[in-house]
Design an enzyme around this catalytic site. Structure first.
Site, PDB file in Angstrom:
ATOM      1  N   CYS A   1      23.844  66.432  39.749  1.00  0.00           N
ATOM      2  CA  CYS A   1      25.276  66.667  39.955  1.00  0.00           C
ATOM      3  C   CYS A   1      25.915  67.488  38.840  1.00  0.00           C
ATOM      4  CB  CYS A   1      26.016  65.338  40.106  1.00  0.00           C
ATOM      5  SG  CYS A   1      25.547  64.088  38.891  1.00  0.00           S
TER       6      CYS A   1
ATOM      7  N   HIS B   1      32.950  64.835  37.673  1.00  0.00           N
ATOM      8  CA  HIS B   1      32.467  65.150  36.330  1.00  0.00           C
ATOM      9  C   HIS B   1      33.275  66.327  35.771  1.00  0.00           C
ATOM     10  CE1 HIS B   1      29.215  62.516  37.113  1.00  0.00           C
ATOM     11  NE2 HIS B   1      28.278  63.371  37.451  1.00  0.00           N
TER      12      HIS B   1
END
Lengths: 348, 348
Positions: B132, B252
């Site tokens: 990710c 994130h």
């Protein structure tokens, strides 16, 4: 060292996050105080504070408050320092200022005692305490610079809300409750109280601390850049910063990349110089999952360093993770240490 | 593009954080599905899931589950992929694997479709979805690399707990409640479930994601380093990472420093190439306090970039702040996009 004279000490901003921490640290510290004067804004005046078995009343800070005060510790915001620090100096008081008002003034020493204690004696009435995120990084960089030379620093910060004061602490707590109750989070303090947009910090990351400058960097980022050069006496240091506010109450963390001048330095060499440095605690063992974290570093006086790694591409490149309590070494403790060095050497 | 054939699709790990997101995204996506098979561990088998007006029952994933399945999307952990992906391939199924099991295998393409779509056709039965934190950074780096060349990347991450699965989400919420109730926070999931020490992530920062490698970097850091080189087809890229888990549920963030090859690039040049790139949204205006944040980027499909600044010392150095939903573009969406490209081109 010669016997030190008890001083008359004033704390300006006594009811703020840093002021409270200063009083708390002074309580148990071996610092000879004849009289402690607690000063604040008009709004907070009248509050009672207990100190070394006495009950003290907070008074409104005024120009005449500094009569017979030897040392005044200012942490009530830049505008208060700009207005009242010169008044204090007129009374012969030495001001140790914890705001950004005078830090880059060439007549004002900017001091982390472990790094540049000798700069204290150059003061002309005002000594500046560096920015919280700067102090802990400079503390970790100095021994590396002394041992191996230092040419480059790139830092990304992970900063606690208490750096923005008690109101920001309250805001994080309140937002957290709102979130858990399924309510919309409300924001009025962060990223910058006096700017027009406010964003929740709870469960978020705000890539803005302090106001933006013309070059696209925030003032916090420029503080880290300029203050570090001044403290380390290293104008040629290539240094960049990205500063980020996070849902952490206390202790700033920093991911620091650096280049040393020497090409043959190892991680063990870095460990050795850090371990020997007063005020630095090395916490670095992957085998035991040992590294500094904000929660484990809070309410402690040291600067904690871990995750020391050699860069995989540049032989003189290293990565560090630096954590320290932003209200203690990052503010209150460093201010008190400057006062202690000033007094111990009688550098008034 | 030729008309595409409806496929028989399997989702392995259908009840996990990424699996749930895959099903949610497929619901409204223009992807022709003949039959959707939901697979899980024995423990979660039997659960009912509604999908496009049907009620589907989750089945236990077995070697024979893949009979007549055209494409299987795996996100049930590396050990499940290692065991069952080869079984699926034996049935002629193309596996798109969202774990780290095959990413660095030289026979397995590692794909972000906007970057290296053509690699999909080189598959030998398995295509890997990158980590990710890697996907969003590579998405921002690729247009810069294409326009100006890219020699150096240093990244520090600000990663959400959902990257460690639903149990880590629950742990953050639980710790937050404990903290507000004045109870001690308990930790059993983070930083790494199967390791011996666990630390609270609430109001903290954990400088460990995944296990430590022999070189002192974590596996997450090495994933970012190695996968980025592979996706960008740039083995000589000098790249370093420091990965940090934070009390953020979703999305994130990354503080990225980079050096381009050309010496005369401006911030406007970087803005221009990012703005023209599909899947990238530029949010960068200091005057209006506009920049990407995890809360504003969550539940969105794009990669958001802001805080673009020229380095103050290196003419070819730039700083970026990159944010994206780690479960969407960082996982579920990218996996589905690979499946769509595979199907659209009939690259089975």
């Amino acid at each position: 060292m010669a016997e030190t004279k008890p001083v008359n000490l004033a704390v300006v901003g006594a009811t703020g996050a840093v002021g409270e921490k200063i009083i708390q640290l002074l309580e148990n510290r071996d610092f000879p105080i004849n009289e402690l004067k607690l000063l604040s804004s008009k709004r907070s005046a009248g509050k009672k504070v207990s100190f070394r078995n006495q009950e003290l009343t907070v008074e409104e800070a005024q120009p005449e408050s500094f009569r017979n005060v030897d040392i005044a510790l200012f942490s009530a915001g830049g505008s208060v320092s700009k207005k009242l620090a010169p008044e204090a100096v007129k009374h012969g008081t030495v001001v140790i200022d914890n705001t950004s008002a005078y830090r880059m003034d060439q007549n004002v020493p900017l001091v982390v005692p472990e790094i540049n204690e000798a700069d204290i004696r150059l003061h002309q009435g005002i000594i500046a305490n560096p920015n919280c995120s700067t102090i802990q990084m400079a503390a970790a960089l100095k021994p590396v610079q002394d041992a191996f030379g230092l040419s480059r620093v790139i830092v990304s910060t992970y900063q606690a809300v208490s750096g923005a004061g008690n109101a920001a602490n309250d805001e994080l707590e309140n937002q957290t409750r709102q979130f858990l109750n399924g309510e919309e989070m409300t924001a009025a303090q962060l990223p910058v109280k006096d700017e027009s947009s406010h964003y929740p910090v709870a469960f978020n990351a705000l890539p803005q601390i302090d106001t933006f400058q013309e070059n696209g960097y925030t003032f916090e980022e420029m503080k880290m850049i300029n203050e570090t050069k001044k403290i380390l006496h290293h104008d040629d240091l290539a240094i960049a910063a990205t500063c980020v506010r996070l849902p952490i109450f206390t202790s700033h963390a920093e991911s620091v990349y650096l280049n040393v001048d020497q090409q043959d330095v190892t991680v063990s060499d870095i460990w050795d110089v850090l371990e020997k440095t007063e005020g630095i605690v090395l916490q670095d063992n992957p085998d035991t999952q040992t590294y500094p974290m904000p929660l484990s570093s809070s309410d402690k006086e040291d600067v904690f360093v871990g995750r020391v790694r050699k860069d995989l591409d540049e032989a003189n490149g290293f990565h560090l993770w630096v954590v320290s309590d932003n209200l203690i070494k990052g503010a209150a403790l460093n201010t008190i240490q400057i006062a202690e060095h000033l007094n111990n050497h009688n550098w008034f």
